[in-house]
Design a protein around this motif. Sequence first.
Motif, PDB file in Angstrom:
ATOM      1  N   VAL A  25       0.827  -1.205   0.000  1.00 55.44           N
ATOM      2  CA  VAL A  25       0.000   0.000   0.000  1.00 55.44           C
ATOM      3  C   VAL A  25       0.864   1.259   0.000  1.00 55.44           C
ATOM      4  O   VAL A  25       0.348   2.370   0.092  1.00 55.44           O
ATOM      5  CB  VAL A  25      -0.961   0.018   1.207  1.00 55.44           C
ATOM      6  CG1 VAL A  25      -1.952  -1.131   1.095  1.00 55.44           C
ATOM      7  CG2 VAL A  25      -0.199  -0.045   2.514  1.00 55.44           C
ATOM      8  N   SER A  26       2.178   1.093  -0.137  1.00 57.85           N
ATOM      9  CA  SER A  26       3.102   2.205  -0.301  1.00 57.85           C
ATOM     10  C   SER A  26       4.357   1.669  -0.972  1.00 57.85           C
ATOM     11  O   SER A  26       4.939   0.690  -0.503  1.00 57.85           O
ATOM     12  CB  SER A  26       3.446   2.839   1.051  1.00 57.85           C
ATOM     13  OG  SER A  26       4.330   3.932   0.886  1.00 57.85           O
ATOM     14  N   TYR A  27       4.766   2.295  -2.083  1.00 57.89           N
ATOM     15  CA  TYR A  27       5.933   1.801  -2.803  1.00 57.89           C
ATOM     16  C   TYR A  27       6.449   2.876  -3.750  1.00 57.89           C
ATOM     17  O   TYR A  27       5.764   3.851  -4.052  1.00 57.89           O
ATOM     18  CB  TYR A  27       5.609   0.521  -3.575  1.00 57.89           C
ATOM     19  CG  TYR A  27       4.384   0.585  -4.458  1.00 57.89           C
ATOM     20  CD1 TYR A  27       4.464   0.971  -5.801  1.00 57.89           C
ATOM     21  CD2 TYR A  27       3.134   0.221  -3.961  1.00 57.89           C
ATOM     22  CE1 TYR A  27       3.348   1.003  -6.610  1.00 57.89           C
ATOM     23  CE2 TYR A  27       2.002   0.253  -4.763  1.00 57.89           C
ATOM     24  CZ  TYR A  27       2.121   0.644  -6.087  1.00 57.89           C
ATOM     25  OH  TYR A  27       1.000   0.682  -6.892  1.00 57.89           O
ATOM     26  N   LYS A  28       7.673   2.700  -4.198  1.00 54.42           N
ATOM     27  CA  LYS A  28       8.302   3.659  -5.092  1.00 54.42           C
ATOM     28  C   LYS A  28       7.944   3.358  -6.541  1.00 54.42           C
ATOM     29  O   LYS A  28       7.767   2.207  -6.927  1.00 54.42           O
ATOM     30  CB  LYS A  28       9.827   3.645  -4.917  1.00 54.42           C
ATOM     31  CG  LYS A  28      10.308   4.336  -3.638  1.00 54.42           C
ATOM     32  CD  LYS A  28      11.812   4.465  -3.614  1.00 54.42           C
ATOM     33  CE  LYS A  28      12.292   5.224  -2.383  1.00 54.42           C
ATOM     34  NZ  LYS A  28      11.850   6.643  -2.408  1.00 54.42           N
ATOM     35  N   VAL A  29       7.864   4.443  -7.330  1.00 56.05           N
ATOM     36  CA  VAL A  29       7.612   4.322  -8.761  1.00 56.05           C
ATOM     37  C   VAL A  29       8.738   5.033  -9.491  1.00 56.05           C
ATOM     38  O   VAL A  29       9.739   5.430  -8.897  1.00 56.05           O
ATOM     39  CB  VAL A  29       6.231   4.908  -9.139  1.00 56.05           C
ATOM     40  CG1 VAL A  29       5.117   4.084  -8.530  1.00 56.05           C
ATOM     41  CG2 VAL A  29       6.116   6.360  -8.693  1.00 56.05           C
ATOM     42  N   ASP A  30       8.584   5.208 -10.790  1.00 52.34           N
ATOM     43  CA  ASP A  30       9.631   5.824 -11.602  1.00 52.34           C
ATOM     44  C   ASP A  30      10.028   7.194 -11.052  1.00 52.34           C
ATOM     45  O   ASP A  30       9.173   7.976 -10.622  1.00 52.34           O
ATOM     46  CB  ASP A  30       9.154   5.991 -13.047  1.00 52.34           C
ATOM     47  CG  ASP A  30       8.895   4.656 -13.722  1.00 52.34           C
ATOM     48  OD1 ASP A  30       9.373   3.637 -13.178  1.00 52.34           O
ATOM     49  OD2 ASP A  30       8.236   4.639 -14.774  1.00 52.34           O
ATOM     50  N   GLY A  31      11.307   7.485 -11.096  1.00 51.74           N
ATOM     51  CA  GLY A  31      11.802   8.777 -10.655  1.00 51.74           C
ATOM     52  C   GLY A  31      11.995   8.905  -9.163  1.00 51.74           C
ATOM     53  O   GLY A  31      12.334   9.977  -8.676  1.00 51.74           O
ATOM     54  N   GLY A  32      11.775   7.829  -8.413  1.00 52.53           N
ATOM     55  CA  GLY A  32      11.980   7.858  -6.979  1.00 52.53           C
ATOM     56  C   GLY A  32      10.804   8.356  -6.176  1.00 52.53           C
ATOM     57  O   GLY A  32      10.885   8.469  -4.950  1.00 52.53           O
ATOM     58  N   ALA A  33       9.698   8.694  -6.830  1.00 53.23           N
ATOM     59  CA  ALA A  33       8.514   9.133  -6.097  1.00 53.23           C
ATOM     60  C   ALA A  33       7.904   7.955  -5.341  1.00 53.23           C
ATOM     61  O   ALA A  33       7.964   6.812  -5.793  1.00 53.23           O
ATOM     62  CB  ALA A  33       7.489   9.728  -7.053  1.00 53.23           C
ATOM     63  N   THR A  34       7.308   8.248  -4.192  1.00 49.78           N
ATOM     64  CA  THR A  34       6.613   7.231  -3.404  1.00 49.78           C
ATOM     65  C   THR A  34       5.115   7.456  -3.527  1.00 49.78           C
ATOM     66  O   THR A  34       4.625   8.578  -3.345  1.00 49.78           O
ATOM     67  CB  THR A  34       7.015   7.301  -1.925  1.00 49.78           C
ATOM     68  OG1 THR A  34       8.410   7.023  -1.798  1.00 49.78           O
ATOM     69  CG2 THR A  34       6.233   6.286  -1.103  1.00 49.78           C
ATOM     70  N   VAL A  35       4.370   6.391  -3.839  1.00 51.80           N
ATOM     71  CA  VAL A  35       2.910   6.462  -3.868  1.00 51.80           C
ATOM     72  C   VAL A  35       2.378   5.638  -2.707  1.00 51.80           C
ATOM     73  O   VAL A  35       2.956   4.609  -2.342  1.00 51.80           O
ATOM     74  CB  VAL A  35       2.337   5.963  -5.212  1.00 51.80           C
ATOM     75  CG1 VAL A  35       2.844   6.820  -6.362  1.00 51.80           C
ATOM     76  CG2 VAL A  35       2.683   4.501  -5.467  1.00 51.80           C
ATOM     77  N   SER A  36       1.290   6.086  -2.116  1.00 47.36           N
ATOM     78  CA  SER A  36       0.726   5.378  -0.971  1.00 47.36           C
ATOM     79  C   SER A  36      -0.787   5.569  -0.939  1.00 47.36           C
ATOM     80  O   SER A  36      -1.319   6.563  -1.438  1.00 47.36           O
ATOM     81  CB  SER A  36       1.346   5.884   0.340  1.00 47.36           C
ATOM     82  OG  SER A  36       1.171   7.283   0.473  1.00 47.36           O
TER      83      SER A  36
END
Length: 247
Positions: A25-36
């Motif tokens: 429910v929280s992880y990194k995506v392209d470019g180092g951004a974190t989505v949660s």
Amino acid sequence: MSELKPPSPDSVLYFIYQRDGDGAVSYKVDGGATVSYWYGHAFDLGGKHYFTGFGAKSEGEGPEGDDGMMEDPEHVAISQATFTRVEKDGKVEWSKPDTDGYVGEFGRMGRPEQIDDSRKAQSFTIGDGRYLLAVPTRDFVNGTEVGMFSLLLFDPGSVDKLGFRQWGYLGSIPVSDDNSDACDGGQVMPCVASTGTLTFEQVGEGLPRLKVSSQGTTIASPGKVRDMTAADDVVYSFDETSERYSK
């Protein structure tokens, strides 16, 4: 409505960001951004049953981690996936969601506003078909715990001319505070604490006014504390220029 479970947080994030977090429910995506995953809310409006899952995305480490709309790198971008309950082949299921990767930004230090599980969300249905959601949140600033409501507006019929799509963030308003961690039993400063209630007041057309009525204590003057009264009530109105609620 109990026969249909809400979409899972990881599926909400997948629909919004098109990245498989393998159940996280929280992880990194392209470019180092974190989505949660931030918050989920089920509601009825206009004869339909909806579920909206909100996500948050940090700015990331470089240009490719930014969606180009962030105004403050300390904030996070709020996102959403809104599902509608439908009947297909005799079965009740969720529709493919409407998604939006940016419905505003909030938080600080690269983190979203913290959900306050001790309070319930409140909502108000506007006569023109829009839906105002107040999500209970909290923050801790200079030794004071502040209770807030984060305000989000759902506009499925594109009634207004505001600068967002189906959902938009309209700001956050404080409703309570407690400085017990900073006052040191009254040795550093007077200890005060208050709790507030939020009510919606429809005046004419458009978005309602928001009234915060507080009980407890507040600082009256340097070193002095007094009880709060109705004179301390605060009314917030929506400002179309800033697209935020303000005093």
